[in-house]
Design a protein around this motif. Structure first.
Motif, PDB file in Angstrom:
ATOM      1  N   ALA A  96      52.144  53.332  23.363  1.00  0.00           N
ATOM      2  CA  ALA A  96      51.153  53.173  22.149  1.00  0.00           C
ATOM      3  C   ALA A  96      51.230  53.755  20.965  1.00  0.00           C
ATOM      4  N   VAL A  97      51.792  54.921  21.237  1.00  0.00           N
ATOM      5  CA  VAL A  97      52.099  55.918  19.972  1.00  0.00           C
ATOM      6  C   VAL A  97      53.320  55.374  19.402  1.00  0.00           C
ATOM      7  N   ALA A  98      54.148  54.786  20.054  1.00  0.00           N
ATOM      8  CA  ALA A  98      55.425  54.367  19.312  1.00  0.00           C
ATOM      9  C   ALA A  98      55.162  53.185  18.647  1.00  0.00           C
ATOM     10  N   GLU A  99      54.098  52.360  19.224  1.00  0.00           N
ATOM     11  CA  GLU A  99      53.895  50.951  18.661  1.00  0.00           C
ATOM     12  C   GLU A  99      52.940  51.284  17.288  1.00  0.00           C
ATOM     13  N   VAL A 100      52.067  52.391  17.472  1.00  0.00           N
ATOM     14  CA  VAL A 100      51.135  52.717  16.205  1.00  0.00           C
ATOM     15  C   VAL A 100      52.308  53.397  14.947  1.00  0.00           C
ATOM     16  N   ALA A 101      53.103  54.120  15.603  1.00  0.00           N
ATOM     17  CA  ALA A 101      53.975  54.785  14.450  1.00  0.00           C
ATOM     18  C   ALA A 101      54.609  53.946  13.533  1.00  0.00           C
ATOM     19  N   GLY A 102      55.085  52.871  14.370  1.00  0.00           N
ATOM     20  CA  GLY A 102      56.031  51.734  13.870  1.00  0.00           C
ATOM     21  C   GLY A 102      57.460  52.137  13.450  1.00  0.00           C
ATOM     22  N   LYS A 103      57.449  52.565  11.908  1.00  0.00           N
ATOM     23  CA  LYS A 103      58.654  53.018  11.300  1.00  0.00           C
ATOM     24  C   LYS A 103      58.792  54.308  11.207  1.00  0.00           C
ATOM     25  N   ALA A 104      57.698  55.222  11.270  1.00  0.00           N
ATOM     26  CA  ALA A 104      57.968  56.536  11.232  1.00  0.00           C
ATOM     27  C   ALA A 104      58.763  57.155  12.294  1.00  0.00           C
ATOM     28  N   ASP A 105      59.875  57.834  12.028  1.00  0.00           N
ATOM     29  CA  ASP A 105      60.878  58.478  12.667  1.00  0.00           C
ATOM     30  C   ASP A 105      60.285  59.506  13.511  1.00  0.00           C
ATOM     31  N   SER A 106      59.506  60.364  12.783  1.00  0.00           N
ATOM     32  CA  SER A 106      58.889  61.581  13.634  1.00  0.00           C
ATOM     33  C   SER A 106      57.927  61.235  14.970  1.00  0.00           C
ATOM     34  N   ALA A 107      57.142  60.172  14.391  1.00  0.00           N
ATOM     35  CA  ALA A 107      56.124  59.622  15.693  1.00  0.00           C
ATOM     36  C   ALA A 107      56.961  58.987  16.605  1.00  0.00           C
ATOM     37  N   ALA A 108      58.140  58.332  16.216  1.00  0.00           N
ATOM     38  CA  ALA A 108      58.787  57.755  17.453  1.00  0.00           C
ATOM     39  C   ALA A 108      59.687  58.661  18.105  1.00  0.00           C
ATOM     40  N   ALA A 109      59.997  59.888  17.586  1.00  0.00           N
ATOM     41  CA  ALA A 109      60.849  60.798  18.317  1.00  0.00           C
ATOM     42  C   ALA A 109      59.922  61.381  19.318  1.00  0.00           C
ATOM     43  N   THR A 110      58.505  61.824  18.862  1.00  0.00           N
ATOM     44  CA  THR A 110      57.588  62.283  19.674  1.00  0.00           C
ATOM     45  C   THR A 110      57.217  61.391  20.905  1.00  0.00           C
ATOM     46  N   ALA A 111      56.945  60.169  20.782  1.00  0.00           N
ATOM     47  CA  ALA A 111      56.814  59.071  21.629  1.00  0.00           C
ATOM     48  C   ALA A 111      57.930  59.054  22.751  1.00  0.00           C
ATOM     49  N   LYS A 112      59.277  59.235  22.266  1.00  0.00           N
ATOM     50  CA  LYS A 112      60.429  59.095  23.028  1.00  0.00           C
ATOM     51  C   LYS A 112      60.358  60.341  24.033  1.00  0.00           C
ATOM     52  N   THR A 113      60.163  61.464  23.080  1.00  0.00           N
ATOM     53  CA  THR A 113      60.167  62.912  24.180  1.00  0.00           C
ATOM     54  C   THR A 113      58.930  62.846  25.111  1.00  0.00           C
ATOM     55  N   ALA A 114      57.931  62.362  24.835  1.00  0.00           N
ATOM     56  CA  ALA A 114      56.817  62.044  25.864  1.00  0.00           C
ATOM     57  C   ALA A 114      57.171  61.249  26.950  1.00  0.00           C
ATOM     58  N   ALA A 115      57.825  59.867  26.640  1.00  0.00           N
ATOM     59  CA  ALA A 115      58.303  59.368  27.677  1.00  0.00           C
ATOM     60  C   ALA A 115      59.388  59.788  28.546  1.00  0.00           C
ATOM     61  N   ARG A 116      60.382  60.561  28.002  1.00  0.00           N
ATOM     62  CA  ARG A 116      61.245  61.300  28.686  1.00  0.00           C
ATOM     63  C   ARG A 116      60.753  62.313  29.663  1.00  0.00           C
TER      64      ARG A 116
END
Length: 155
Positions: A96-116
């Motif tokens: 959900a965070v990755a979807e909301v973050a969209g193009k923001a790289d920092s939000a996507a990186a945080t979401a990926k870290t959480a997923a890992r």
């Protein structure tokens, strides 16, 4: 007087012990047979009682180990299920965070870290469950080997 090994040799009378001595010897043999038989029966009965006691103790120990292992495996399964649920929640939150973050790289990186992290938590939960299962198998193996040794000694 020489003895000949022939059927044609004259017969010689044999000397026997007196009848009273023979009766005493026969009586002693019968009495010693009865006493020996009684001792053997008593020994056998004692061995059987000891064997039965050992088998009952083995059964009691097996039952207590089975109860303990059942309790441990139940707790492990419940813990693994809770951790898996938490990992799934974290993973969905990360998505959900990755979807909301969209193009923001920092939000996507945080979401990926959480997923890992969630995936790592799920793997850890599975390895904890596997380790406890391996420990249960080791205990069962030790009990089986001990039973085999006791049965070998009993025979």
């Amino acid at each position: 007087m020489p003895t000949h090994d022939s059927d044609l040799a004259p017969l010689t009378p044999t000397r026997h012990l007196p009848r009273a001595v023979r009766r005493v010897v026969e009586s002693l043999i019968v009495i010693s047979g009865l006493i020996g038989g009684g001792i053997a029966i008593g020994y056998y009965a004692g061995v059987q009682q000891e064997r039965q006691a050992r088998l009952e103790e083995i059964a009691r120990l097996q039952e207590s180990y089975q109860t303990a292992l059942g309790a441990l495996s139940g707790k492990t399964e419940r813990s693994a299920a809770k951790v898996a649920d938490a990992a799934a929640s974290v993973s969905s939150a990360a998505e959900a965070v990755a979807e909301v973050a969209g193009k923001a790289d920092s939000a996507a990186a945080t979401a990926k870290t959480a997923a890992r992290t969630a995936a790592s938590a799920a793997v850890t939960a599975q390895s904890v469950s596997a380790a406890q299962e391996q420990e249960r198998r080791a205990v069962n193996s030790a009990v089986t080997k001990a039973n085999a040794r006791i049965q070998e000694r009993a025979q």
